[in-house]
Motif scaffolding. Structure first.
Motif, PDB file in Angstrom:
ATOM      1  N   GLY A   1      44.867 -20.499  75.311  1.00 14.96           N
ATOM      2  CA  GLY A   1      44.823 -19.712  76.614  1.00 14.96           C
ATOM      3  C   GLY A   1      43.975 -20.770  77.719  1.00 14.96           C
ATOM      4  O   GLY A   1      43.533 -21.892  77.149  1.00 14.96           O
ATOM      5  N   TRP A   2      44.553 -20.669  78.966  1.00 15.45           N
ATOM      6  CA  TRP A   2      43.901 -21.540  79.980  1.00 15.45           C
ATOM      7  C   TRP A   2      43.357 -20.419  80.889  1.00 15.45           C
ATOM      8  O   TRP A   2      43.845 -19.497  81.380  1.00 15.45           O
ATOM      9  CB  TRP A   2      45.170 -22.190  80.837  1.00 15.45           C
ATOM     10  CG  TRP A   2      45.603 -23.311  80.139  1.00 15.45           C
ATOM     11  CD1 TRP A   2      46.744 -23.479  79.246  1.00 15.45           C
ATOM     12  CD2 TRP A   2      45.218 -24.574  80.161  1.00 15.45           C
ATOM     13  NE1 TRP A   2      46.946 -24.672  78.789  1.00 15.45           N
ATOM     14  CE2 TRP A   2      46.014 -25.468  79.273  1.00 15.45           C
ATOM     15  CE3 TRP A   2      44.104 -25.209  80.604  1.00 15.45           C
ATOM     16  CZ2 TRP A   2      45.844 -26.916  79.225  1.00 15.45           C
ATOM     17  CZ3 TRP A   2      43.694 -26.799  80.518  1.00 15.45           C
ATOM     18  CH2 TRP A   2      44.784 -27.297  79.723  1.00 15.45           C
ATOM     19  N   PHE A   3      42.112 -21.010  81.326  1.00 10.89           N
ATOM     20  CA  PHE A   3      41.018 -19.993  82.309  1.00 10.89           C
ATOM     21  C   PHE A   3      40.974 -21.217  83.426  1.00 10.89           C
ATOM     22  O   PHE A   3      41.133 -22.314  83.352  1.00 10.89           O
ATOM     23  CB  PHE A   3      39.985 -19.456  81.466  1.00 10.89           C
ATOM     24  CG  PHE A   3      40.231 -18.357  80.710  1.00 10.89           C
ATOM     25  CD1 PHE A   3      40.805 -18.701  79.231  1.00 10.89           C
ATOM     26  CD2 PHE A   3      40.090 -16.987  80.988  1.00 10.89           C
ATOM     27  CE1 PHE A   3      41.011 -17.655  78.481  1.00 10.89           C
ATOM     28  CE2 PHE A   3      40.278 -16.167  80.301  1.00 10.89           C
ATOM     29  CZ  PHE A   3      40.817 -16.305  78.927  1.00 10.89           C
ATOM     30  N   ARG A   4      40.519 -20.594  84.666  1.00 10.57           N
ATOM     31  CA  ARG A   4      39.969 -21.115  85.568  1.00 10.57           C
ATOM     32  C   ARG A   4      38.791 -20.528  86.318  1.00 10.57           C
ATOM     33  O   ARG A   4      38.581 -19.534  86.292  1.00 10.57           O
ATOM     34  CB  ARG A   4      40.972 -21.677  86.530  1.00 10.57           C
ATOM     35  CG  ARG A   4      41.710 -20.502  87.482  1.00 10.57           C
ATOM     36  CD  ARG A   4      42.927 -20.677  88.345  1.00 10.57           C
ATOM     37  NE  ARG A   4      43.282 -19.522  89.160  1.00 10.57           N
ATOM     38  CZ  ARG A   4      44.372 -19.638  89.866  1.00 10.57           C
ATOM     39  NH1 ARG A   4      45.289 -20.897  89.798  1.00 10.57           N
ATOM     40  NH2 ARG A   4      44.764 -18.683  90.299  1.00 10.57           N
ATOM     41  N   GLN A   5      37.982 -21.584  87.013  1.00 10.49           N
ATOM     42  CA  GLN A   5      36.912 -21.289  87.606  1.00 10.49           C
ATOM     43  C   GLN A   5      36.823 -21.918  88.863  1.00 10.49           C
ATOM     44  O   GLN A   5      36.643 -23.186  88.945  1.00 10.49           O
ATOM     45  CB  GLN A   5      35.544 -21.020  86.882  1.00 10.49           C
ATOM     46  CG  GLN A   5      34.353 -20.506  87.318  1.00 10.49           C
ATOM     47  CD  GLN A   5      33.062 -20.401  86.521  1.00 10.49           C
ATOM     48  OE1 GLN A   5      33.125 -21.077  85.455  1.00 10.49           O
ATOM     49  NE2 GLN A   5      32.247 -19.564  86.890  1.00 10.49           N
TER      50      GLN A   5
ATOM     51  N   VAL B   1      38.187 -25.491  88.376  1.00 14.53           N
ATOM     52  CA  VAL B   1      37.977 -26.086  87.023  1.00 14.53           C
ATOM     53  C   VAL B   1      38.835 -25.476  86.055  1.00 14.53           C
ATOM     54  O   VAL B   1      38.706 -24.125  85.913  1.00 14.53           O
ATOM     55  CB  VAL B   1      36.557 -26.281  86.462  1.00 14.53           C
ATOM     56  CG1 VAL B   1      36.366 -26.854  85.011  1.00 14.53           C
ATOM     57  CG2 VAL B   1      35.634 -27.032  87.508  1.00 14.53           C
ATOM     58  N   TYR B   2      39.821 -26.051  85.536  1.00 13.25           N
ATOM     59  CA  TYR B   2      40.549 -25.308  84.279  1.00 13.25           C
ATOM     60  C   TYR B   2      40.235 -25.688  83.077  1.00 13.25           C
ATOM     61  O   TYR B   2      40.074 -26.912  82.562  1.00 13.25           O
ATOM     62  CB  TYR B   2      42.000 -25.728  84.465  1.00 13.25           C
ATOM     63  CG  TYR B   2      42.785 -25.205  85.751  1.00 13.25           C
ATOM     64  CD1 TYR B   2      42.434 -25.578  86.952  1.00 13.25           C
ATOM     65  CD2 TYR B   2      43.794 -24.273  85.763  1.00 13.25           C
ATOM     66  CE1 TYR B   2      43.264 -24.880  88.152  1.00 13.25           C
ATOM     67  CE2 TYR B   2      44.410 -23.782  86.533  1.00 13.25           C
ATOM     68  CZ  TYR B   2      44.011 -24.115  87.983  1.00 13.25           C
ATOM     69  OH  TYR B   2      44.628 -23.458  88.894  1.00 13.25           O
ATOM     70  N   TYR B   3      40.081 -24.522  82.045  1.00  6.69           N
ATOM     71  CA  TYR B   3      39.595 -24.695  80.763  1.00  6.69           C
ATOM     72  C   TYR B   3      40.529 -24.257  79.911  1.00  6.69           C
ATOM     73  O   TYR B   3      41.291 -23.302  80.054  1.00  6.69           O
ATOM     74  CB  TYR B   3      38.402 -23.678  80.520  1.00  6.69           C
ATOM     75  CG  TYR B   3      37.049 -24.001  81.530  1.00  6.69           C
ATOM     76  CD1 TYR B   3      36.835 -23.784  82.859  1.00  6.69           C
ATOM     77  CD2 TYR B   3      36.048 -25.124  81.144  1.00  6.69           C
ATOM     78  CE1 TYR B   3      36.014 -23.729  83.546  1.00  6.69           C
ATOM     79  CE2 TYR B   3      34.887 -25.375  81.769  1.00  6.69           C
ATOM     80  CZ  TYR B   3      34.760 -24.719  83.050  1.00  6.69           C
ATOM     81  OH  TYR B   3      33.743 -24.821  83.774  1.00  6.69           O
ATOM     82  N   CYS B   4      40.820 -24.846  78.663  1.00  2.29           N
ATOM     83  CA  CYS B   4      41.397 -24.430  77.625  1.00  2.29           C
ATOM     84  C   CYS B   4      40.631 -23.738  76.415  1.00  2.29           C
ATOM     85  O   CYS B   4      39.471 -23.929  76.515  1.00  2.29           O
ATOM     86  CB  CYS B   4      42.456 -25.330  77.129  1.00  2.29           C
ATOM     87  SG  CYS B   4      41.820 -26.472  76.110  1.00  2.29           S
ATOM     88  N   ALA B   5      41.240 -22.820  76.154  1.00  2.00           N
ATOM     89  CA  ALA B   5      40.417 -22.113  74.990  1.00  2.00           C
ATOM     90  C   ALA B   5      41.336 -21.430  73.757  1.00  2.00           C
ATOM     91  O   ALA B   5      42.302 -21.445  73.779  1.00  2.00           O
ATOM     92  CB  ALA B   5      39.740 -20.703  75.393  1.00  2.00           C
ATOM     93  N   ALA B   6      40.826 -21.283  72.545  1.00  3.89           N
ATOM     94  CA  ALA B   6      41.262 -20.945  71.433  1.00  3.89           C
ATOM     95  C   ALA B   6      40.769 -19.388  70.870  1.00  3.89           C
ATOM     96  O   ALA B   6      39.460 -19.332  70.832  1.00  3.89           O
ATOM     97  CB  ALA B   6      41.017 -22.050  70.570  1.00  3.89           C
ATOM     98  N   ASP B   7      41.893 -18.955  70.591  1.00  3.80           N
ATOM     99  CA  ASP B   7      41.384 -17.402  70.155  1.00  3.80           C
ATOM    100  C   ASP B   7      41.991 -17.153  68.653  1.00  3.80           C
ATOM    101  O   ASP B   7      43.254 -17.222  68.481  1.00  3.80           O
ATOM    102  CB  ASP B   7      42.256 -16.472  71.139  1.00  3.80           C
ATOM    103  CG  ASP B   7      42.188 -14.969  70.835  1.00  3.80           C
ATOM    104  OD1 ASP B   7      42.597 -14.094  71.449  1.00  3.80           O
ATOM    105  OD2 ASP B   7      41.356 -14.740  70.006  1.00  3.80           O
ATOM    106  N   TYR B   8      41.095 -16.942  67.909  1.00  2.00           N
ATOM    107  CA  TYR B   8      41.406 -16.512  66.452  1.00  2.00           C
ATOM    108  C   TYR B   8      41.705 -14.955  66.040  1.00  2.00           C
ATOM    109  O   TYR B   8      42.053 -14.780  65.154  1.00  2.00           O
ATOM    110  CB  TYR B   8      40.351 -16.862  65.524  1.00  2.00           C
ATOM    111  CG  TYR B   8      40.454 -17.143  64.156  1.00  2.00           C
ATOM    112  CD1 TYR B   8      39.881 -16.455  63.152  1.00  2.00           C
ATOM    113  CD2 TYR B   8      41.643 -17.937  63.664  1.00  2.00           C
ATOM    114  CE1 TYR B   8      40.207 -16.591  61.852  1.00  2.00           C
ATOM    115  CE2 TYR B   8      41.923 -17.997  62.361  1.00  2.00           C
ATOM    116  CZ  TYR B   8      41.117 -17.253  61.399  1.00  2.00           C
ATOM    117  OH  TYR B   8      41.343 -17.492  59.991  1.00  2.00           O
ATOM    118  N   ASN B   9      41.651 -14.393  67.174  1.00  2.00           N
ATOM    119  CA  ASN B   9      42.063 -12.995  66.924  1.00  2.00           C
ATOM    120  C   ASN B   9      43.506 -12.594  66.844  1.00  2.00           C
ATOM    121  O   ASN B   9      44.297 -13.292  66.545  1.00  2.00           O
ATOM    122  CB  ASN B   9      41.456 -12.078  68.083  1.00  2.00           C
ATOM    123  CG  ASN B   9      40.081 -12.084  68.404  1.00  2.00           C
ATOM    124  OD1 ASN B   9      39.323 -11.852  67.274  1.00  2.00           O
ATOM    125  ND2 ASN B   9      39.574 -12.615  69.713  1.00  2.00           N
TER     126      ASN B   9
END
Length: 124
Positions: A35-39, A93-101
Protein backbone atom coordinates in the motif's frame (compact mmCIF):
# COMPACT_ATOMS: atom_id res chain seq x y z
CA UNK A 1 11.14 -8.99 8.31
CA UNK A 2 10.73 -6.72 5.32
CA UNK A 3 12.70 -3.60 4.56
CA UNK A 4 11.05 -0.90 2.46
CA UNK A 5 12.81 2.02 0.79
CA UNK A 6 10.84 4.68 -1.06
CA UNK A 7 12.26 6.97 -3.72
CA UNK A 8 11.13 9.41 -6.36
CA UNK A 9 9.72 12.23 -4.29
CA UNK A 10 10.58 15.69 -5.62
CA UNK A 11 9.20 19.17 -6.14
CA UNK A 12 6.87 19.28 -9.15
CA UNK A 13 4.49 21.83 -10.61
CA UNK A 14 0.75 21.35 -10.50
CA UNK A 15 -0.45 19.31 -13.44
CA UNK A 16 2.79 17.39 -13.61
CA UNK A 17 3.53 13.72 -13.14
CA UNK A 18 5.73 11.71 -10.84
CA UNK A 19 6.45 8.05 -10.21
CA UNK A 20 7.30 6.82 -6.74
CA UNK A 21 9.09 3.54 -6.22
CA UNK A 22 9.32 1.32 -3.17
CA UNK A 23 12.03 -1.31 -3.21
CA UNK A 24 11.70 -4.16 -0.76
CA UNK A 25 14.03 -6.76 0.65
CA UNK A 26 13.76 -9.56 3.14
CA UNK A 27 10.79 -11.88 3.21
CA UNK A 28 9.19 -12.93 -0.09
CA UNK A 29 7.65 -9.89 -1.75
CA UNK A 30 4.70 -11.90 -3.01
CA UNK A 31 3.70 -12.66 0.57
CA UNK A 32 2.46 -9.10 0.99
CA UNK A 33 -0.22 -6.83 -0.24
CA UNK A 34 1.38 -3.42 -0.71
CA UNK A 35 0.00 0.00 0.00
CA UNK A 36 0.80 3.68 -0.31
CA UNK A 37 -0.17 6.18 2.34
CA UNK A 38 0.56 9.87 2.71
CA UNK A 39 0.77 12.41 5.49
CA UNK A 40 0.67 16.17 5.15
CA UNK A 41 1.85 18.46 7.96
CA UNK A 42 -0.65 18.65 10.78
CA UNK A 43 -2.79 15.82 9.42
CA UNK A 44 -3.18 12.13 10.06
CA UNK A 45 -1.67 9.57 7.75
CA UNK A 46 -4.18 8.69 5.05
CA UNK A 47 -4.65 5.80 2.69
CA UNK A 48 -3.82 6.39 -0.98
CA UNK A 49 -3.80 3.04 -2.78
CA UNK A 50 -3.23 -0.65 -2.28
CA UNK A 51 -2.49 -3.63 -4.50
CA UNK A 52 -2.90 -7.32 -3.85
CA UNK A 53 -0.12 -9.89 -3.82
CA UNK A 54 -0.70 -10.88 -7.43
CA UNK A 55 -1.43 -7.36 -8.61
CA UNK A 56 -4.90 -8.36 -9.69
CA UNK A 57 -6.78 -6.24 -7.17
CA UNK A 58 -6.31 -2.53 -6.49
CA UNK A 59 -8.10 0.06 -4.37
CA UNK A 60 -7.77 3.85 -4.34
CA UNK A 61 -8.96 6.66 -2.19
CA UNK A 62 -11.53 8.77 -4.02
CA UNK A 63 -9.35 11.86 -4.30
CA UNK A 64 -6.76 10.09 -6.46
CA UNK A 65 -8.96 7.85 -8.61
CA UNK A 66 -8.26 8.40 -12.27
CA UNK A 67 -5.00 10.22 -11.51
CA UNK A 68 -2.85 7.71 -9.60
CA UNK A 69 -2.00 4.14 -10.52
CA UNK A 70 -0.45 1.59 -8.21
CA UNK A 71 1.46 -1.32 -9.71
CA UNK A 72 4.00 -3.90 -8.68
CA UNK A 73 6.79 -5.84 -10.32
CA UNK A 74 7.14 -9.06 -8.38
CA UNK A 75 10.32 -9.95 -10.26
CA UNK A 76 11.94 -6.72 -9.00
CA UNK A 77 10.35 -6.76 -5.53
CA UNK A 78 9.16 -3.22 -6.16
CA UNK A 79 5.87 -1.38 -5.94
CA UNK A 80 5.17 1.85 -7.81
CA UNK A 81 2.81 4.76 -7.58
CA UNK A 82 2.35 6.65 -10.83
CA UNK A 83 0.90 10.07 -10.08
CA UNK A 84 -0.53 12.22 -12.86
CA UNK A 85 -2.33 15.57 -12.88
CA UNK A 86 -0.80 16.43 -9.56
CA UNK A 87 -2.44 19.05 -7.36
CA UNK A 88 -1.04 21.12 -4.51
CA UNK A 89 -3.21 19.14 -2.12
CA UNK A 90 -1.22 16.02 -3.04
CA UNK A 91 1.74 17.52 -1.20
CA UNK A 92 2.75 15.12 1.57
CA UNK A 93 5.26 12.57 2.72
CA UNK A 94 4.40 9.34 0.92
CA UNK A 95 4.96 6.02 2.64
CA UNK A 96 4.81 2.51 1.28
CA UNK A 97 3.76 -0.34 3.51
CA UNK A 98 3.49 -4.12 3.46
CA UNK A 99 0.46 -6.05 4.69
CA UNK A 100 0.64 -9.77 5.47
CA UNK A 101 -3.10 -10.21 6.06
CA UNK A 102 -5.60 -12.17 3.98
CA UNK A 103 -7.13 -9.29 2.07
CA UNK A 104 -6.14 -5.82 0.95
CA UNK A 105 -6.84 -3.08 3.42
CA UNK A 106 -7.16 0.70 3.57
CA UNK A 107 -6.38 0.80 7.29
CA UNK A 108 -2.87 1.75 8.28
CA UNK A 109 -3.10 -0.42 11.38
CA UNK A 110 -3.33 -3.53 9.22
CA UNK A 111 0.08 -2.96 7.69
CA UNK A 112 3.06 -4.69 9.22
CA UNK A 113 6.06 -2.87 7.76
CA UNK A 114 6.67 0.70 6.68
CA UNK A 115 9.25 2.64 4.75
CA UNK A 116 10.79 5.91 5.89
CA UNK A 117 8.80 8.04 3.46
CA UNK A 118 9.59 10.29 0.53
CA UNK A 119 8.55 13.94 0.23
CA UNK A 120 6.32 15.02 -2.65
CA UNK A 121 5.75 18.75 -3.04
CA UNK A 122 3.39 20.11 -5.67
CA UNK A 123 3.67 23.83 -6.34
CA UNK A 124 0.76 25.87 -7.67
Amino acid sequence: QVQLVESGGVLVQAGGSLRLSCATSGRAFTSYHMGWFRQAPGTEREFVATISRSGGNTLYTDSVKGRFTISRDNAKNTVYLQMNSLKPEDTAVYYCAADYNWSVSQRSGDYDYWGQGTQVTVSS
